[in-house]
Design a protein around this motif. Sequence first.
Motif, PDB file in Angstrom:
ATOM      1  N   TYR A 194       0.714  -1.436   0.044  1.00 34.28           N
ATOM      2  CA  TYR A 194      -0.104   0.042  -0.095  1.00 34.28           C
ATOM      3  C   TYR A 194       0.945   1.179   0.006  1.00 34.28           C
ATOM      4  CZ  TYR A 194      -3.108  -3.536   1.621  1.00 34.28           C
ATOM      5  OH  TYR A 194      -3.995  -4.656   1.803  1.00 34.28           O
ATOM      6  N   THR A 195       1.879   1.223   0.569  1.00 38.94           N
ATOM      7  CA  THR A 195       2.924   2.538   0.846  1.00 38.94           C
ATOM      8  C   THR A 195       4.227   2.151   0.507  1.00 38.94           C
ATOM      9  OG1 THR A 195       3.371   4.406   2.093  1.00 38.94           O
ATOM     10  CG2 THR A 195       2.662   2.335   3.062  1.00 38.94           C
ATOM     11  N   ASN A 216       2.196   2.916  -3.338  1.00 37.17           N
ATOM     12  CA  ASN A 216       3.215   2.047  -3.129  1.00 37.17           C
ATOM     13  C   ASN A 216       4.379   2.099  -4.105  1.00 37.17           C
ATOM     14  OD1 ASN A 216       2.256   1.023  -5.510  1.00 37.17           O
ATOM     15  ND2 ASN A 216       1.127  -0.594  -4.474  1.00 37.17           N
ATOM     16  N   PHE A 229      -3.972   4.590  -2.564  1.00 34.74           N
ATOM     17  CA  PHE A 229      -4.961   4.075  -1.894  1.00 34.74           C
ATOM     18  C   PHE A 229      -5.414   5.288  -0.939  1.00 34.74           C
ATOM     19  CE2 PHE A 229      -2.211   0.583  -3.104  1.00 34.74           C
ATOM     20  CZ  PHE A 229      -2.973  -0.318  -3.309  1.00 34.74           C
ATOM     21  N   ILE A 272      -8.189   0.924   4.655  1.00 37.11           N
ATOM     22  CA  ILE A 272      -7.514   1.285   3.406  1.00 37.11           C
ATOM     23  C   ILE A 272      -8.659   1.023   2.327  1.00 37.11           C
ATOM     24  CG2 ILE A 272      -5.850   0.556   1.785  1.00 37.11           C
ATOM     25  CD1 ILE A 272      -4.057  -0.369   4.114  1.00 37.11           C
TER      26      ILE A 272
END
Length: 487
Positions: free
Chosen positions: A77-78, A207, A213, A266
């Motif tokens: 996600y990151t 990401n 997201f 999320i």
Amino acid sequence: MTDQIPAGPLTTEAGAPVADNQHSQVAGVGGPVLIQDQHLIEKLAHFNRERVPERVVHARGAGAYGTFTVTADVTPYTRAAFLSEIGKETEVFLRFSTVAGNLGAADAVRDPRGFALKFYTEEGNYDLVGNNTPIFFIKDAIKFPDFIHTQKRDPYTGSQEPDNVWDFWGLSPESTHQVTWLFGDRGIPASYRHMNGYGSHTFQWTNAAGEAFWVKYHFKTDQGIRNLTAEEAAVLAGQDPDSHQRDLRVSIENGDFPSWTVQAQIMPVADAPTYRFNPFDLTKVWPHADYPPIEIGRLELNRNPRNVFAEVEQSIFSPHHFVPGIGPSPDNMLQGRLFAYGDAHRYRVGINADQLPVNRPHATEARTHGRDGHAYDGRHGGAKNYEPNSFGGPAQTDQPLWAATTVSGVTGDHPAPSHAEDDDYGQAGTLYRLMSEDEKERLIANLAGSIAQVSRDDIAERAIENFRRADEDYGKRLHAAVQALRG
């Protein structure tokens, strides 16, 4: 444990020894004081300047250092480096606060609590500036000065006025959800340790592949939720105005380190346009059934500041302090705060506030071409102060911190886009119906005690109508309770 100045001669600020710290220099015995008394003049001048302007909001606060530890893999996600692997630790500083009170106000009052967290990451400082509530009173920053004016002292009476508070809330139906929260059981936490924290806003995670997201942060207290009743708070605020600050400091001194389990909701970016209500509306939560919170880390506070003024009062937190892989959302309140917080700190603490020890990066180095101004320490030496240059100075990376968002249409003063279930009352009604009967009774009593103080019937009725629209029983019971108090 407190620090001690090394033993030896007392000196002036410039280091010269002081001969007499008990008596001013005078023109003969019993004569007038001499302006040549440099030590006297320096002491008085310094004393007059020992305070900076207090924060307009969140003036009353306490803080502590600690660590954030990653407990789950969030790299899908990151790409934020401090979230890159399970077990990774990052130093943090957390400042708690009340919102409306002055610097000398009591801690145990009915008010939201600030939950401002600074992560000292290797990619720069990341500031997450939230509250102990997942929502807020308004959804657009243009209303923020008006809202705070109603919570502060009236320009004529010099006191906080129920007329102002309820006039604004009654005319701002979007506040119904947060007001229900505030006057419920969680409106007066028993301590800073016994409450949750929230990022409140929606933020963006990106990401390594550039996928974006939307995310919301939750900090769930490991000490358990504890609150005060209105009656308990009134006693405690009078007996010990510093109750929350004292509790935090003493618990850390005793090795009883407070901690929070950190969670994130999320949402894939593609979900946002068709979600049942505006996901960037700060007056609403994302139901957990839609986006279940997942555990991502653990926050622990384990070190007290050595000097409250230097490290708590002069600490600054700016929502625009992002790091690669984290960025803003189209939340109108967040967008306004991106400017307002940094501007407030530049006014209050100074243009070089970011380089004070509590605020500067701890895990990396700030490399800027900014120079001079109040309290500049000359750290850049004779280096060139412009870019581009051919002398080897810092240069841009050409790598955006977060993903771009698509925008279209005509500029103007537009309301937020409408979603299928957008309204100002639904979630307030849901919150009311989730309460036990005892909780409802305390909520009604707290609200009625406040609304009954307004001087005009129309202000009271308009405020009650908002709660009636949230839930018929809610409004009916509140109307009866206010009428009973107003006679």
